[in-house]
Design an enzyme around this catalytic site. Structure first.
Site, PDB file in Angstrom:
ATOM      1  N   GLY A   1       0.840  -1.211   0.000  1.00 48.80           N
ATOM      2  CA  GLY A   1       0.000   0.000   0.000  1.00 48.80           C
ATOM      3  C   GLY A   1       0.861   1.240   0.000  1.00 48.80           C
ATOM      4  CB  SER A  26      -0.265   4.939  -5.138  1.00 49.25           C
ATOM      5  OG  SER A  26       0.935   4.674  -5.798  1.00 49.25           O
ATOM      6  CB  SER A  32      -0.945  -4.844  -7.772  1.00 47.51           C
ATOM      7  OG  SER A  32      -0.829  -3.882  -8.778  1.00 47.51           O
ATOM      8  CD  GLU A  57      15.385  -8.162  -3.397  1.00 46.76           C
ATOM      9  OE1 GLU A  57      14.854  -8.872  -4.273  1.00 46.76           O
ATOM     10  OE2 GLU A  57      16.267  -8.566  -2.627  1.00 46.76           O
ATOM     11  CD  GLU A  73       6.603  10.871 -17.703  1.00 47.32           C
ATOM     12  OE1 GLU A  73       6.114   9.996 -16.951  1.00 47.32           O
ATOM     13  OE2 GLU A  73       6.657  10.741 -18.937  1.00 47.32           O
TER      14      GLU A  73
END
Lengths: 383, 405
Positions: free
Chosen positions: B132, B134, B166, B249, B381
């Site tokens: 968790g 965003s 996700s 990672e 970006e």
């Protein structure tokens, strides 16, 4: 697996950077850009004293027997300053071809002279209408008793105007594949019937000439290695030369990226350094990305020439040639854009990078040529 | 410099490859696996495979035996990851966050109790994790996180909303970033909690993405009581901890993903050989030959860049500047691969499955899914800002500079 540079390798790069910063500053390169010779004897002699010409030549021929990666690190530094002059043509193009094809006697004769810095040389490969096709060799070598008579035109020959001798791939067999019809001759640049005419080049740091042979008579002893068996050693040498151009490209891209991002930190517009604007910052970031990934490709391709399987050496050289020279061109073009009007002047050094980048893209097979070669290898592996 | 594996490593690779061949179903086709349209199925497939991996002694290769790992070398860890990448297992199974983020974070930063509790369950396939990060107002500006965790005795009371999470709808645990200090701003005051997704007050709501499936969710936290023992690392140190742990990672992730994309390029070539245009195989078309070769070259750049980065990381322990560009090197080339594949199909590019589709419509899915690649895990970006500012030392833009101070 260890994809890092050894202490010795780091030293090669550091020493070269120190030397070239002092001996080959941008003002010197700008001057040589316009100079018809393209390099001073003084610099050539000093480079020979650094043993740079001897690096890749085996110890029994007066060299140091070092690996491709070591040479790549040196060439990276040479690319960084856009070194003018015949180092690449002598040591890489001629030297590697003789190393790959020559007999023991020939290597003793020519490689020792190269290693000492006594001889300058080149390879006359491309021909009119051949484009990037490295196998398009039309110059004829016809038998005349024990001798051969050479007729034909070679183009875009680097530094032929300074060369003492020239390696020339010639068609000596009448029918069949390049593998059975190409011979490599080595001839004096002052041989009767040889005309060398400098060509106006976009990149003034890499002078090119046309080399025309009219009834040039050479003995059988001028053939490097075996008659009609020049193609494979030539291809091996060219792969190393392609990797060499990649090394120059990585060094050049690195410096162009540094010039641009340093400029973006100090050039103020709208009351702030232009590097704070994302449009400029992202261009610099992209330059870094392409440069750093090119370096990884360069290491792979360099390593593969000495230690990879034959197929890997080929595909790595072609992949790197396409990737690194494309990247250098992108980076140098962005460098001009970041510098704005300043970057568009002859006075600023950025033009040197763009011009060398385009030259390296065009030489020894364009990216289009190499992608097609890769595709042939990939398609045969999958099907 | 040496790109080769040692003979022992080569043998290990052969052994694992053999095991994979025996273990995967004979008709294993990574491009024809359950999608997130069938969440239970995709979860069960993952669990069953991970269990087999664990039983065969291939789970957690470079992790300590004390926690169910194999105690082998990092290189052997890479070998296993590469081979799974090559068969696209790690791409089609939902274990990326579990193994790429939760596992290393707990292993390197967790307490002994946390390691004993969580790591064996991750390695044997029992637990799937989500992360968790965003929030609606904290996308690229991830430090703007406002989900609060307020201490109340032995618990934190968590309130807030996460988004683009996700696998939250079927994950067992969540690696949750919360603000533990209400007066803090930006990166300071963020902490990580290891949250049991079955706790009351957690409500994941799947969101349908452009592929038609629901991989990610909005997740609402309404007075969720999370035990204080779930805190990993120190309070307020979450940001720093995550960045240092996950660098390594990332390097490994680049290596895995390049192996999967190598397989994709092979698939692309096979498709070019069998798909026709004007009656001729597309593979004879010089335009597509150029595009395929370019994709191959870009994947080689990703592969050797990833290996180089990984290698220097192992040797020096410090992530070099080369680590920061990996994300750009895979996300953008993958979009180009899928675009080439779609173009090669001509009008069939419109068909997403069934008898007249090419390779069962798998490229149509891949094309759409790849559009997420330049957004997830830090947009392109943001990657370029990071490179520009942290690697090249370019100044921050004036507006962001103000909000950060």
């Amino acid at each position: 697996m260890d994809i890092t540079l050894s202490k010795t390798q780091q030293n090669i790069a550091q020493e070269a950077r120190r030397f070239l910063k002092k001996e080959c500053p941008s003002e010197y390169v700008q001057k040589m850009f316009k100079d018809p010779q393209g390099m001073t004897d003084d610099l050539w002699r000093k480079m020979a004293e650094m043993d740079w010409m001897a690096m890749r030549i085996p110890e029994n021929y007066g060299g140091m027997g070092m690996e491709q990666i070591d040479m790549s690190l040196l060439l990276e530094e040479m690319g960084r300053v856009v070194l003018p002059g015949p180092f690449f043509s002598t040591v890489i193009l001629a030297g590697e071809t003789i190393l790959a094809a020559g007999t023991d006697t020939q290597k003793r004769q020519y490689l020792s002279a190269i290693a000492d810095g006594k001889a300058k040389a080149t390879l006359a490969l491309h021909e009119p209408d051949g484009g990037s096709d490295l196998g398009y060799i039309d110059m004829s070598g016809t038998r005349n008793g024990e001798d051969f008579i050479l007729n034909g035109t070679k183009l875009y020959v680097p530094d032929a105007h300074l060369a003492d001798f020239i390696v020339v791939p010639v068609r000596t067999g009448t029918t069949g594949e390049p593998a059975d019809t190409i011979s490599l001759f080595v001839m004096s640049a002052r041989e009767k019937g040889v005309t060398i005419s400098p060509l106006p080049t976009m990149d003034g740091t890499r002078k090119l000439s046309a080399v025309i042979c009219r009834d040039v008579q050479l003995t059988k002893a001028s053939i490097l290695g075996e008659l009609n068996k020049g193609w494979h050693p030539l291809m091996h040498a060219l792969q190393r030369a392609q990797v060499g151009l990649c090394a120059e490209a990585v060094g050049g891209a690195q410096k162009a990226m540094e010039i641009a991002s340093d400029y973006a930190k100090v050039r103020v517009q709208y009351d702030q350094p232009i590097g704070s604007f994302q449009a400029v910052k992202h261009m610099c970031a992209q330059m870094f990305t392409e440069t750093e990934s090119s370096r990884s490709m360069l290491y792979w391709a360099s390593w593969a020439q000495d230690f990879g399987a034959e197929n890997e050496a080929t595909i790595a050289a072609s992949s790197a040639k396409a990737y690194c020279t494309d990247a250098f061109t992108n980076v140098a073009a962005k460098g001009i854009q970041v510098l704005g009007g300043t970057g568009f002047t002859m006075e600023n050094e950025m033009h040197l990078y763009l011009k060398r980048a385009k030259a390296n893209q065009a030489a020894l097979g364009t990216p289009v040529y190499h992608r097609e070669r890769i595709m042939q290898l990939l398609a045969s592996a999958v099907q | 410099m040496d790109f080769r594996l040692t003979p022992a490593e080569e043998t290990f690779r052969e052994e694992f490859r053999k095991w994979l061949n025996q273990t995967l179903p004979g008709d294993w086709d990574p491009f024809n696996q359950p999608t997130f349209k069938e969440p239970e199925k995709i979860r069960d497939t993952y669990r069953a495979f991970q269990k087999k991996l664990s039983e065969a002694g291939y789970a957690g290769i470079h992790y300590d035996k004390a926690y169910g790992g194999q105690g082998r070398s990092l290189m052997e860890g890479v070998i296993v990851s590469q081979e799974m990448g090559r068969r696209c297992i790690s791409v089609v199974m939902p274990g990326v966050i579990t193994h790429g983020m939760a596992l290393p974070l707990i292993y390197f930063c967790g307490t002994e109790d946390q390691k004993k509790k969580f790591i064996p369950k991750i390695l044997d396939g029992s637990h799937l994790w989500c992360q968790g990060f965003s929030e609606p107002d904290a996308g690229s500006d991830v430090a703007n996180i406002s989900t609060m965790a307020v201490r109340d005795g032995d618990n934190y009371i968590v309130n807030g909303q996460k988004v683009w999470t996700s696998m939250a709808h079927f994950a067992d645990y969540c690696l949750l970033v919360v603000r533990t200090d209400p007066d803090s701003r930006k990166h300071k005051g963020l902490s990580y909690l290891l949250v049991d997704m079955s706790l009351p007050g957690i409500d994941p709501r799947p969101m349908t993405q452009i592929t038609g499936e629901a991989e990610f969710n909005e997740v609402f936290f309404d007075n969720v009581r999370v035990p204080v023992s779930s805190l990993i690392g120190e309070e307020g140190q979450g940001w720093k901890m995550a960045i240092t742990t996950l660098m390594f990672e990332r390097a490994m992730g680049d290596v895995v993903i390049s192996a999967a994309y190598e397989t994709n390029v092979e698939k692309l070539i096979r498709m070019a050989a069998t798909t026709k245009n004007s009656g001729q195989p597309v593979i004879e078309d010089p335009v597509y030959r150029q595009q395929i070769a370019q994709s191959y070259i870009e994947i080689m750049a990703l592969k050797y860049h990833g290996l180089r980065n990984f290698s220097s990381h192992i040797k020096t322990g410090i992530p070099g500047p080369e680590g920061s560009i990996g994300k750009l090197l895979w996300s953008e080339p993958n979009q180009r691969i899928t675009e080439t594949a779609m173009d090669m199909q001509g009008p069939a590019g419109q068909i997403a499955g069934g008898p007249w589709s090419v390779q069962n419509g798998s490229w149509q899915y891949a094309f759409l899914r790849s559009k997420g690649n330049t957004i997830e895990a830090g947009t392109s970006e943001i990657q370029r800002n990071i490179i520009g500012e942290r690697v090249l030392g370019l100044p921050k833009d004036a507006s962001r500079d103000k909000s950060a101070s």
